[in-house]
Write a protein that holds these residues in place. Structure first.
Motif, PDB file in Angstrom:
ATOM      1  N   MET A 199      47.752  61.746  49.727  1.00  0.00           N
ATOM      2  CA  MET A 199      47.026  60.516  49.976  1.00  0.00           C
ATOM      3  C   MET A 199      46.212  60.163  48.732  1.00  0.00           C
ATOM      4  SD  MET A 199      46.019  58.933  53.044  1.00  0.00           S
ATOM      5  CE  MET A 199      44.879  57.755  53.559  1.00  0.00           C
ATOM      6  N   HIS A 200      46.201  58.901  48.405  1.00  0.00           N
ATOM      7  CA  HIS A 200      45.464  58.438  47.228  1.00  0.00           C
ATOM      8  C   HIS A 200      44.050  58.040  47.614  1.00  0.00           C
ATOM      9  CE1 HIS A 200      49.747  57.232  46.544  1.00  0.00           C
ATOM     10  NE2 HIS A 200      49.526  58.073  45.561  1.00  0.00           N
ATOM     11  N   LYS A 201      43.109  58.364  46.751  1.00  0.00           N
ATOM     12  CA  LYS A 201      41.734  57.922  46.954  1.00  0.00           C
ATOM     13  C   LYS A 201      41.616  56.522  46.368  1.00  0.00           C
ATOM     14  CE  LYS A 201      38.013  60.276  47.267  1.00  0.00           C
ATOM     15  NZ  LYS A 201      36.958  61.249  47.036  1.00  0.00           N
ATOM     16  N   HIS A 202      41.086  55.582  47.156  1.00  0.00           N
ATOM     17  CA  HIS A 202      40.914  54.215  46.669  1.00  0.00           C
ATOM     18  C   HIS A 202      39.748  54.175  45.677  1.00  0.00           C
ATOM     19  CE1 HIS A 202      40.941  49.890  46.524  1.00  0.00           C
ATOM     20  NE2 HIS A 202      39.636  49.921  46.729  1.00  0.00           N
ATOM     21  N   VAL A 203      39.994  53.603  44.516  1.00  0.00           N
ATOM     22  CA  VAL A 203      38.979  53.521  43.465  1.00  0.00           C
ATOM     23  C   VAL A 203      38.847  52.068  43.018  1.00  0.00           C
ATOM     24  CG1 VAL A 203      38.351  54.238  41.132  1.00  0.00           C
ATOM     25  CG2 VAL A 203      39.524  55.841  42.641  1.00  0.00           C
ATOM     26  N   GLU A 204      37.624  51.590  42.951  1.00  0.00           N
ATOM     27  CA  GLU A 204      37.343  50.284  42.356  1.00  0.00           C
ATOM     28  C   GLU A 204      37.060  50.536  40.885  1.00  0.00           C
ATOM     29  OE1 GLU A 204      37.416  47.219  43.679  1.00  0.00           O
ATOM     30  OE2 GLU A 204      37.988  47.986  45.651  1.00  0.00           O
ATOM     31  N   TRP A 205      38.059  50.330  40.045  1.00  0.00           N
ATOM     32  CA  TRP A 205      37.919  50.579  38.608  1.00  0.00           C
ATOM     33  C   TRP A 205      37.063  49.502  37.976  1.00  0.00           C
ATOM     34  CZ3 TRP A 205      39.392  55.247  37.426  1.00  0.00           C
ATOM     35  CH2 TRP A 205      40.423  55.847  38.133  1.00  0.00           C
ATOM     36  N   ASP A 206      36.276  49.868  36.963  1.00  0.00           N
ATOM     37  CA  ASP A 206      35.495  48.900  36.196  1.00  0.00           C
ATOM     38  C   ASP A 206      36.452  48.033  35.381  1.00  0.00           C
ATOM     39  OD1 ASP A 206      33.348  50.375  37.150  1.00  0.00           O
ATOM     40  OD2 ASP A 206      32.794  51.201  35.190  1.00  0.00           O
ATOM     41  N   ASP A 207      36.064  46.796  35.137  1.00  0.00           N
ATOM     42  CA  ASP A 207      36.831  45.920  34.257  1.00  0.00           C
ATOM     43  C   ASP A 207      36.715  46.483  32.841  1.00  0.00           C
ATOM     44  OD1 ASP A 207      37.751  43.909  32.565  1.00  0.00           O
ATOM     45  OD2 ASP A 207      36.851  42.306  33.739  1.00  0.00           O
ATOM     46  N   PRO A 208      37.842  46.755  32.170  1.00  0.00           N
ATOM     47  CA  PRO A 208      37.771  47.355  30.838  1.00  0.00           C
ATOM     48  C   PRO A 208      37.264  46.403  29.752  1.00  0.00           C
ATOM     49  CG  PRO A 208      40.037  46.894  31.396  1.00  0.00           C
ATOM     50  CD  PRO A 208      39.216  46.586  32.613  1.00  0.00           C
ATOM     51  N   GLY A 209      37.234  45.100  30.040  1.00  0.00           N
ATOM     52  CA  GLY A 209      36.720  44.132  29.073  1.00  0.00           C
ATOM     53  C   GLY A 209      37.396  44.247  27.722  1.00  0.00           C
ATOM     54  N   ALA A 210      36.598  44.327  26.662  1.00  0.00           N
ATOM     55  CA  ALA A 210      37.121  44.381  25.297  1.00  0.00           C
ATOM     56  C   ALA A 210      37.878  45.684  25.014  1.00  0.00           C
ATOM     57  CB  ALA A 210      35.985  44.230  24.294  1.00  0.00           C
ATOM     58  N   ASP A 211      37.694  46.696  25.858  1.00  0.00           N
ATOM     59  CA  ASP A 211      38.373  47.977  25.665  1.00  0.00           C
ATOM     60  C   ASP A 211      39.688  48.062  26.442  1.00  0.00           C
ATOM     61  OD1 ASP A 211      36.411  48.974  23.962  1.00  0.00           O
ATOM     62  OD2 ASP A 211      35.218  49.721  25.635  1.00  0.00           O
ATOM     63  N   SER A 212      40.193  46.937  26.916  1.00  0.00           N
ATOM     64  CA  SER A 212      41.432  46.910  27.690  1.00  0.00           C
ATOM     65  C   SER A 212      42.625  47.359  26.853  1.00  0.00           C
ATOM     66  CB  SER A 212      41.687  45.490  28.208  1.00  0.00           C
ATOM     67  OG  SER A 212      42.992  45.370  28.712  1.00  0.00           O
ATOM     68  N   VAL A 213      43.374  48.323  27.371  1.00  0.00           N
ATOM     69  CA  VAL A 213      44.592  48.781  26.688  1.00  0.00           C
ATOM     70  C   VAL A 213      45.603  47.641  26.636  1.00  0.00           C
ATOM     71  CG1 VAL A 213      46.572  50.340  26.887  1.00  0.00           C
ATOM     72  CG2 VAL A 213      44.256  51.210  27.239  1.00  0.00           C
ATOM     73  N   MET A 214      45.750  46.915  27.742  1.00  0.00           N
ATOM     74  CA  MET A 214      46.708  45.806  27.791  1.00  0.00           C
ATOM     75  C   MET A 214      46.357  44.733  26.755  1.00  0.00           C
ATOM     76  SD  MET A 214      48.775  47.008  29.927  1.00  0.00           S
ATOM     77  CE  MET A 214      49.882  45.655  30.225  1.00  0.00           C
ATOM     78  N   ARG A 215      45.096  44.393  26.631  1.00  0.00           N
ATOM     79  CA  ARG A 215      44.662  43.399  25.650  1.00  0.00           C
ATOM     80  C   ARG A 215      44.900  43.903  24.229  1.00  0.00           C
ATOM     81  NH1 ARG A 215      38.822  41.459  26.427  1.00  0.00           N
ATOM     82  NH2 ARG A 215      39.759  40.847  28.386  1.00  0.00           N
ATOM     83  N   HIS A 216      44.657  45.194  24.014  1.00  0.00           N
ATOM     84  CA  HIS A 216      44.839  45.788  22.689  1.00  0.00           C
ATOM     85  C   HIS A 216      46.286  45.662  22.219  1.00  0.00           C
ATOM     86  CE1 HIS A 216      44.144  48.534  19.342  1.00  0.00           C
ATOM     87  NE2 HIS A 216      45.239  49.182  19.710  1.00  0.00           N
ATOM     88  N   PHE A 217      47.245  45.823  23.137  1.00  0.00           N
ATOM     89  CA  PHE A 217      48.653  45.794  22.775  1.00  0.00           C
ATOM     90  C   PHE A 217      49.339  44.458  23.035  1.00  0.00           C
ATOM     91  CE2 PHE A 217      48.106  50.438  23.228  1.00  0.00           C
ATOM     92  CZ  PHE A 217      48.568  50.813  21.979  1.00  0.00           C
ATOM     93  N   GLU A 218      48.614  43.422  23.458  1.00  0.00           N
ATOM     94  CA  GLU A 218      49.276  42.163  23.798  1.00  0.00           C
ATOM     95  C   GLU A 218      49.967  41.512  22.599  1.00  0.00           C
ATOM     96  OE1 GLU A 218      46.440  39.543  25.582  1.00  0.00           O
ATOM     97  OE2 GLU A 218      45.224  39.378  23.778  1.00  0.00           O
ATOM     98  N   ASN A 219      49.487  41.733  21.396  1.00  0.00           N
ATOM     99  CA  ASN A 219      50.120  41.167  20.201  1.00  0.00           C
ATOM    100  C   ASN A 219      51.203  42.077  19.628  1.00  0.00           C
ATOM    101  OD1 ASN A 219      48.516  38.854  20.288  1.00  0.00           O
ATOM    102  ND2 ASN A 219      46.877  39.855  19.148  1.00  0.00           N
ATOM    103  N   GLU A 220      51.285  43.308  20.127  1.00  0.00           N
ATOM    104  CA  GLU A 220      52.284  44.262  19.674  1.00  0.00           C
ATOM    105  C   GLU A 220      52.921  44.938  20.889  1.00  0.00           C
ATOM    106  OE1 GLU A 220      50.724  46.981  16.722  1.00  0.00           O
ATOM    107  OE2 GLU A 220      49.068  45.601  16.375  1.00  0.00           O
ATOM    108  N   PRO A 221      53.643  44.176  21.722  1.00  0.00           N
ATOM    109  CA  PRO A 221      54.155  44.735  22.975  1.00  0.00           C
ATOM    110  C   PRO A 221      55.166  45.865  22.812  1.00  0.00           C
ATOM    111  CG  PRO A 221      55.038  42.546  22.603  1.00  0.00           C
ATOM    112  CD  PRO A 221      54.018  42.785  21.534  1.00  0.00           C
TER     113      PRO A 221
END
Length: 111
Positions: free
Chosen positions: A1-23
């Motif tokens: 069973m998975h524990k439900h977690v409300e993750w913080d918004d990563p903001g400027a440290d977002s991995v997805m944002r970091h790689f959006e120009n280099e997918p």
């Protein structure tokens, strides 16, 4: 069973944002990979067991206080060893932190 977690918004440290120009410079996480996210201000490292439709499923491998680098056994309702789901959009690059210290008490929590 998975524990439900409300993750913080990563903001400027977002991995997805970091790689959006280099997918093509990164790939989908796989078993054994360690990912980072933020929860209640702490860094949470998750060891991936499976990756399904943009979400990693894995075990909490570390919880680290950002202000001093102290390793915690729990933080809020999250504890080492919990199985969690970590969506790609919640993944975060880790900030520079202070010198790490091991947590010595089972009930020591930092917020």
């Amino acid at each position: 069973m998975h524990k439900h977690v409300e993750w913080d918004d990563p903001g400027a440290d977002s991995v997805m944002r970091h790689f959006e120009n280099e997918p093509t410079s990164h790939s989908a996480p796989g078993p054994g990979d360690i990912l980072s996210a933020r929860h209640l201000g702490a860094i949470v490292r998750v060891k991936v067991e499976a990756y399904v439709e943009g979400t990693s499923i894995g075990e909490v491998a570390a919880i680290i206080a950002v202000n001093n680098g102290r390793r915690l056994k729990s933080h809020g309702k999250l504890a080492l060893g919990d199985t969690v789901r970590l969506p790609d959009e919640a993944r975060a690059l880790e900030p520079s932190i202070g010198q790490a210290k091991d947590d010595t008490e089972d009930n020591d929590k930092e917020r």
